[in-house]
Design a protein around this motif. Structure first.
Motif, PDB file in Angstrom:
ATOM      1  N   UNK A   9       0.832  -1.198   0.000  1.00 54.19           N
ATOM      2  CA  UNK A   9       0.000   0.000   0.000  1.00 54.19           C
ATOM      3  C   UNK A   9       0.864   1.244   0.000  1.00 54.19           C
ATOM      4  N   UNK A  10       0.670   2.146  -0.964  1.00 59.78           N
ATOM      5  CA  UNK A  10       1.448   3.381  -1.017  1.00 59.78           C
ATOM      6  C   UNK A  10       0.961   4.363   0.029  1.00 59.78           C
ATOM      7  N   UNK A  11       1.666   5.473   0.211  1.00 62.15           N
ATOM      8  CA  UNK A  11       1.230   6.488   1.179  1.00 62.15           C
ATOM      9  C   UNK A  11      -0.179   6.995   0.868  1.00 62.15           C
ATOM     10  N   UNK A  14      -0.667   9.312  -2.051  1.00 67.39           N
ATOM     11  CA  UNK A  14      -0.088   8.826  -3.303  1.00 67.39           C
ATOM     12  C   UNK A  14      -0.999   9.195  -4.469  1.00 67.39           C
ATOM     13  N   UNK A  15      -0.399   9.527  -5.609  1.00 65.60           N
ATOM     14  CA  UNK A  15      -1.153   9.899  -6.799  1.00 65.60           C
ATOM     15  C   UNK A  15      -0.868   8.909  -7.929  1.00 65.60           C
ATOM     16  N   UNK A  16      -1.886   8.633  -8.734  1.00 63.10           N
ATOM     17  CA  UNK A  16      -1.706   7.703  -9.842  1.00 63.10           C
ATOM     18  C   UNK A  16      -2.770   7.967 -10.893  1.00 63.10           C
ATOM     19  N   UNK A  17      -2.453   7.580 -12.131  1.00 62.65           N
ATOM     20  CA  UNK A  17      -3.444   7.741 -13.183  1.00 62.65           C
ATOM     21  C   UNK A  17      -2.826   7.716 -14.563  1.00 62.65           C
ATOM     22  N   UNK A  18      -3.695   7.887 -15.570  1.00 65.27           N
ATOM     23  CA  UNK A  18      -3.299   7.790 -16.969  1.00 65.27           C
ATOM     24  C   UNK A  18      -3.054   9.178 -17.553  1.00 65.27           C
ATOM     25  N   UNK A  61       7.155   6.345  -9.111  1.00 66.10           N
ATOM     26  CA  UNK A  61       7.974   7.163  -8.224  1.00 66.10           C
ATOM     27  C   UNK A  61       7.528   6.953  -6.780  1.00 66.10           C
ATOM     28  N   UNK A  62       8.246   7.544  -5.866  1.00 66.96           N
ATOM     29  CA  UNK A  62       7.921   7.373  -4.446  1.00 66.96           C
ATOM     30  C   UNK A  62       6.552   7.948  -4.115  1.00 66.96           C
ATOM     31  N   UNK A  63       6.147   8.997  -4.851  1.00 66.21           N
ATOM     32  CA  UNK A  63       4.896   9.676  -4.523  1.00 66.21           C
ATOM     33  C   UNK A  63       3.812   9.528  -5.576  1.00 66.21           C
ATOM     34  N   UNK A  64       4.140   8.835  -6.696  1.00 65.62           N
ATOM     35  CA  UNK A  64       3.143   8.760  -7.775  1.00 65.62           C
ATOM     36  C   UNK A  64       3.496   7.655  -8.763  1.00 65.62           C
ATOM     37  N   UNK A  65       2.455   7.160  -9.445  1.00 60.15           N
ATOM     38  CA  UNK A  65       2.652   6.254 -10.576  1.00 60.15           C
ATOM     39  C   UNK A  65       1.948   6.866 -11.779  1.00 60.15           C
ATOM     40  N   UNK A 187      -1.245   2.324  -6.385  1.00 58.47           N
ATOM     41  CA  UNK A 187      -0.248   1.902  -7.372  1.00 58.47           C
ATOM     42  C   UNK A 187      -0.830   0.712  -8.121  1.00 58.47           C
ATOM     43  N   UNK A 188      -1.084   0.892  -9.423  1.00 58.84           N
ATOM     44  CA  UNK A 188      -1.756  -0.126 -10.201  1.00 58.84           C
ATOM     45  C   UNK A 188      -0.817  -1.220 -10.702  1.00 58.84           C
ATOM     46  N   UNK A 189       0.420  -0.878 -10.951  1.00 60.36           N
ATOM     47  CA  UNK A 189       1.380  -1.822 -11.520  1.00 60.36           C
ATOM     48  C   UNK A 189       2.575  -1.994 -10.585  1.00 60.36           C
ATOM     49  N   UNK A 190       3.255  -3.135 -10.654  1.00 59.64           N
ATOM     50  CA  UNK A 190       4.484  -3.309  -9.875  1.00 59.64           C
ATOM     51  C   UNK A 190       5.495  -2.216 -10.206  1.00 59.64           C
ATOM     52  N   UNK A 191       6.299  -1.848  -9.234  1.00 58.94           N
ATOM     53  CA  UNK A 191       7.225  -0.725  -9.399  1.00 58.94           C
ATOM     54  C   UNK A 191       8.246  -0.958 -10.499  1.00 58.94           C
TER      55      UNK A 191
END
Length: 310
Positions: A9-11, A14-18, A61-65, A187-191
């Motif tokens: 689980x990210x912080x 955490x931000x993510x998206x397309x 990244x540490x704060x976003x994908x 985080x949708x995908x492995x790092x």
């Protein structure tokens, strides 16, 4: 596409998206994608319409994908393949969380840039749009200011960043702006995953890239590449057999070259790129076949991997 949230689980912030990369042909979308993920996952060439399919590039990244969607250049299509390519680009817009509209700032706005501005103005969703002013290494400061104003006049943007994908100038600034605009999410995908495409697809694209680099005029645009066999013969050797399809016998002769010399050059260049991708030695066999007017034939477009509907 089905996404699965990763177990780590990210912080909470955490931000993510397309992020959809859209623009006319040859503005540097694929070059930018490769630079951002620091790995070659999309082929590039100076020729327009190099990209034909959507390709995902994943940057964790540490704060976003950030999940980048590289799309074909938006242009006026002349056949069914061209219409498919434009459709791939247009389809990426409503599904994106952020739109990165790339323009070539070394040139004034073109009619295709105006068409994209109209597309953005007509969209039904309200994603933020970032105007990416690429190729600043090719323009002086005064011209840059004038071009910036000209592109801004076409369509208002949430933010803008001037950068050079080839020289890696101001890419950190671009990433910071994109991350800030992404929604909070998991985080949708492995790092360590950088793309969603299979190695077989990339191998075919790397062969086509060599065709684009070595041949001129209409021939490269009439080429499709299909990998017929992809087999690991040992931990240090991968066997690949692929067919290069063209539309006319005259094009076949150009691809083959005198005594097969051009095909050999294409194969040698592709093999080096594929070996770098796979980290193994590669035995690459290439064949050339003629399929008349395949770019206008739904059945062959589907057979060659283009997801034509209907």
């Amino acid at each position: 596409m089905v996404l699965t949230v990763q177990e780590n689980t990210p912080p909470i912030d955490y931000r993510s998206g397309f992020v959809a990369l859209i623009g006319r042909p040859n503005v540097g979308k694929s070059t930018l994608l490769n630079a951002l993920v620091q790995q070659k996952i999309a082929i590039t060439s100076p020729k327009p319409q190099t990209t034909r399919n959507q390709v995902l590039g994943i940057l964790t990244q540490a704060d976003a994908q950030l999940i980048f969607i590289d799309t074909p250049g938006i242009h006026a299509p002349k056949h069914k393949l061209g219409a498919f390519m434009v459709d791939q680009a247009v389809r990426a817009v409503p599904d994106a969380d952020v739109i990165l509209w790339l323009v070539d700032v070394s040139e004034p706005p073109q009619s295709e840039d105006q068409r994209i501005a109209q597309l953005l103005a007509a969209r039904q969703t309200a994603q933020p749009v970032v105007l990416g002013l690429n190729k600043i290494d090719r323009v002086d400061e005064d011209a840059l200011d004038a071009r910036r104003a000209a592109f801004q006049a076409l369509q208002p943007a949430t933010a803008e960043v001037a950068f050079s994908a080839t020289q890696r100038l101001h890419l950190d600034e671009l990433l910071a702006v994109l991350c800030r605009l992404l929604p909070l999410g998991p985080q949708y995908y492995p790092a360590d995953q950088v793309t969603n495409v299979q190695e077989r697809f990339v191998a075919a694209e790397l062969v086509r890239e060599q065709v684009l680099h070595h041949l001129r005029e209409e021939v490269p645009h009439a080429v499709a590449v299909v990998v017929d066999e992809f087999k690991e013969r040992s931990p240090d050797m991968t066997y690949i057999a692929a067919t290069i399809y063209v539309e006319r016998e005259s094009q076949k002769g150009i691809v083959l070259g005198e005594a097969g010399k051009m095909l050999k050059r294409i194969g040698q260049g592709a093999r080096r790129e594929i070996e770098q991708m796979l980290s193994t030695r590669v035995y690459l066999e290439l064949w050339v076949k003629v399929v008349p007017h395949w770019r206008r034939d739904d059945a062959y477009l589907r057979r060659f991997g283009y997801r034509i509907e209907g």
